[in-house]
Design a protein around this motif. Structure first.
Motif, PDB file in Angstrom:
ATOM      1  N   PRO A  64      35.351 -24.736  14.516  1.00  0.00           N
ATOM      2  CA  PRO A  64      35.843 -24.360  13.189  1.00  0.00           C
ATOM      3  C   PRO A  64      36.848 -25.372  12.664  1.00  0.00           C
ATOM      4  O   PRO A  64      37.708 -25.861  13.400  1.00  0.00           O
ATOM      5  N   ALA A  65      36.750 -25.685  11.379  1.00  0.00           N
ATOM      6  CA  ALA A  65      37.627 -26.682  10.794  1.00  0.00           C
ATOM      7  C   ALA A  65      39.073 -26.196  10.685  1.00  0.00           C
ATOM      8  O   ALA A  65      40.008 -26.983  10.769  1.00  0.00           O
ATOM      9  N   ASP A  66      39.252 -24.889  10.495  1.00  0.00           N
ATOM     10  CA  ASP A  66      40.583 -24.315  10.322  1.00  0.00           C
ATOM     11  C   ASP A  66      41.025 -23.640  11.620  1.00  0.00           C
ATOM     12  O   ASP A  66      40.586 -22.532  11.932  1.00  0.00           O
ATOM     13  N   ARG A  67      41.891 -24.291  12.375  1.00  0.00           N
ATOM     14  CA  ARG A  67      42.315 -23.734  13.658  1.00  0.00           C
ATOM     15  C   ARG A  67      43.097 -22.442  13.493  1.00  0.00           C
ATOM     16  O   ARG A  67      43.200 -21.647  14.428  1.00  0.00           O
ATOM     17  N   ASN A  68      43.671 -22.214  12.303  1.00  0.00           N
ATOM     18  CA  ASN A  68      44.456 -21.002  12.068  1.00  0.00           C
ATOM     19  C   ASN A  68      43.592 -19.754  11.954  1.00  0.00           C
ATOM     20  O   ASN A  68      44.123 -18.637  11.947  1.00  0.00           O
ATOM     21  N   ARG A 132      44.646 -32.389  21.673  1.00  0.00           N
ATOM     22  CA  ARG A 132      45.926 -32.817  21.072  1.00  0.00           C
ATOM     23  C   ARG A 132      46.124 -32.144  19.718  1.00  0.00           C
ATOM     24  O   ARG A 132      47.198 -31.613  19.410  1.00  0.00           O
ATOM     25  N   GLY A 133      45.080 -32.156  18.893  1.00  0.00           N
ATOM     26  CA  GLY A 133      45.172 -31.532  17.584  1.00  0.00           C
ATOM     27  C   GLY A 133      45.181 -30.021  17.641  1.00  0.00           C
ATOM     28  O   GLY A 133      45.908 -29.359  16.893  1.00  0.00           O
ATOM     29  N   LEU A 134      44.389 -29.462  18.551  1.00  0.00           N
ATOM     30  CA  LEU A 134      44.295 -28.004  18.634  1.00  0.00           C
ATOM     31  C   LEU A 134      45.623 -27.379  19.032  1.00  0.00           C
ATOM     32  O   LEU A 134      46.010 -26.327  18.520  1.00  0.00           O
ATOM     33  N   PHE A 135      46.334 -28.014  19.951  1.00  0.00           N
ATOM     34  CA  PHE A 135      47.569 -27.433  20.484  1.00  0.00           C
ATOM     35  C   PHE A 135      48.830 -27.950  19.788  1.00  0.00           C
ATOM     36  O   PHE A 135      49.938 -27.640  20.214  1.00  0.00           O
ATOM     37  N   GLU A 136      48.664 -28.720  18.727  1.00  0.00           N
ATOM     38  CA  GLU A 136      49.821 -29.254  18.012  1.00  0.00           C
ATOM     39  C   GLU A 136      50.712 -28.119  17.517  1.00  0.00           C
ATOM     40  O   GLU A 136      50.239 -27.153  16.913  1.00  0.00           O
ATOM     41  N   GLY A 137      52.010 -28.209  17.792  1.00  0.00           N
ATOM     42  CA  GLY A 137      52.957 -27.185  17.380  1.00  0.00           C
ATOM     43  C   GLY A 137      53.245 -26.148  18.437  1.00  0.00           C
ATOM     44  O   GLY A 137      54.146 -25.318  18.261  1.00  0.00           O
ATOM     45  N   SER A 138      52.510 -26.181  19.562  1.00  0.00           N
ATOM     46  CA  SER A 138      52.749 -25.246  20.659  1.00  0.00           C
ATOM     47  C   SER A 138      53.650 -25.908  21.702  1.00  0.00           C
ATOM     48  O   SER A 138      53.237 -26.876  22.344  1.00  0.00           O
TER      49      SER A 138
END
Length: 212
Positions: A64-68, A132-138
């Motif tokens: 999915p493009a929007d991980r949120n 790296r992108g999926l977990f950014e901010g964690s």
């Protein structure tokens, strides 16, 4: 004779065993870090004359493009959900006389905040995957994930994800990438140098209604 790829770990059109995944299902229909996250065995043969190196890519085209929107209670990700490519393993500059990658060579067990982009074989160069992108901010997970990290599709996704596992026969000994390169850099580097490609496409889902 055509280039072919095979594996003792994964099979074309078949679910990826949990030994190679990041997340596994939980009894409540969700998921957890329960997989072995071991890189699969790959073997190939039948490359064309003029092959000077090989590259390997494992890419999920169904992310999915929007991980949120991933793993959100009450939200289902259907077939019309915007999708992007997600890299799980990228390797270049595999010498032309090498035709096999052993199981676990690209990673064996999930490492929070990622592992270095160490080469799975002498002479090869490993990139980073999409985590790296999926977990950014964690705080507990954010980092650069080198080498292999396996499937972790959202449990609320109505699409069974495909993991396009490809061996690329190239006409150059090196594509000139440094360790930790991205999928975009991989695509650009091999462009114009591919003599032949061969793929197997195993699958994985964490949606309890789609698991056999």
């Amino acid at each position: 004779m055509a280039l072919t790829v095979e594996s003792s770990s994964i099979a074309d059109g078949q679910p990826i065993p949990e030994a190679y995944a990041v997340h596994t299902p939980t009894p409540d229909g969700r998921s957890e870090f329960g997989g072995g996250d071991r890189s699969p065995h790959l073997r190939w043969s039948g490359e064309p004359v003029g092959t000077r190196s090989f590259a390997v890519s494992v890419v999920d085209p169904d992310a999915p493009a929007d991980r949120n929107r991933m793993g959100v209670e009450g939200l289902s990700l259907g077939g019309d959900e915007p999708r992007v490519e997600f890299a799980h393993w990228l390797v270049v500059d595999i010498p032309a006389d090498v035709h096999e990658v052993p199981e676990g060579a690209g990673g064996d067990g999930f490492v929070p905040q990622g592992r270095p982009a160490d080469a799975p074989l002498p002479g090869a160069v490993s990139g980073q995957n999409g985590y790296r992108g999926l977990f950014e901010g964690s705080p507990d997970l954010e980092g650069t994930y080198g080498g292999w990290d396996g499937p972790f599709p959202p449990w609320n996704d109505e699409v069974v994800h495909r993991y396009v596992t490809t061996v690329h026969a190239l006409d150059v000994a090196s594509v000139g990438l440094e360790p930790g390169f991205t999928l975009e850099e991989f695509r650009a580097a091999i462009s114009g140098h591919v003599l032949e490609e061969a793929s197997i496409v195993p699958t994985y889902t964490l949606n309890p209604s789609l698991r056999g």
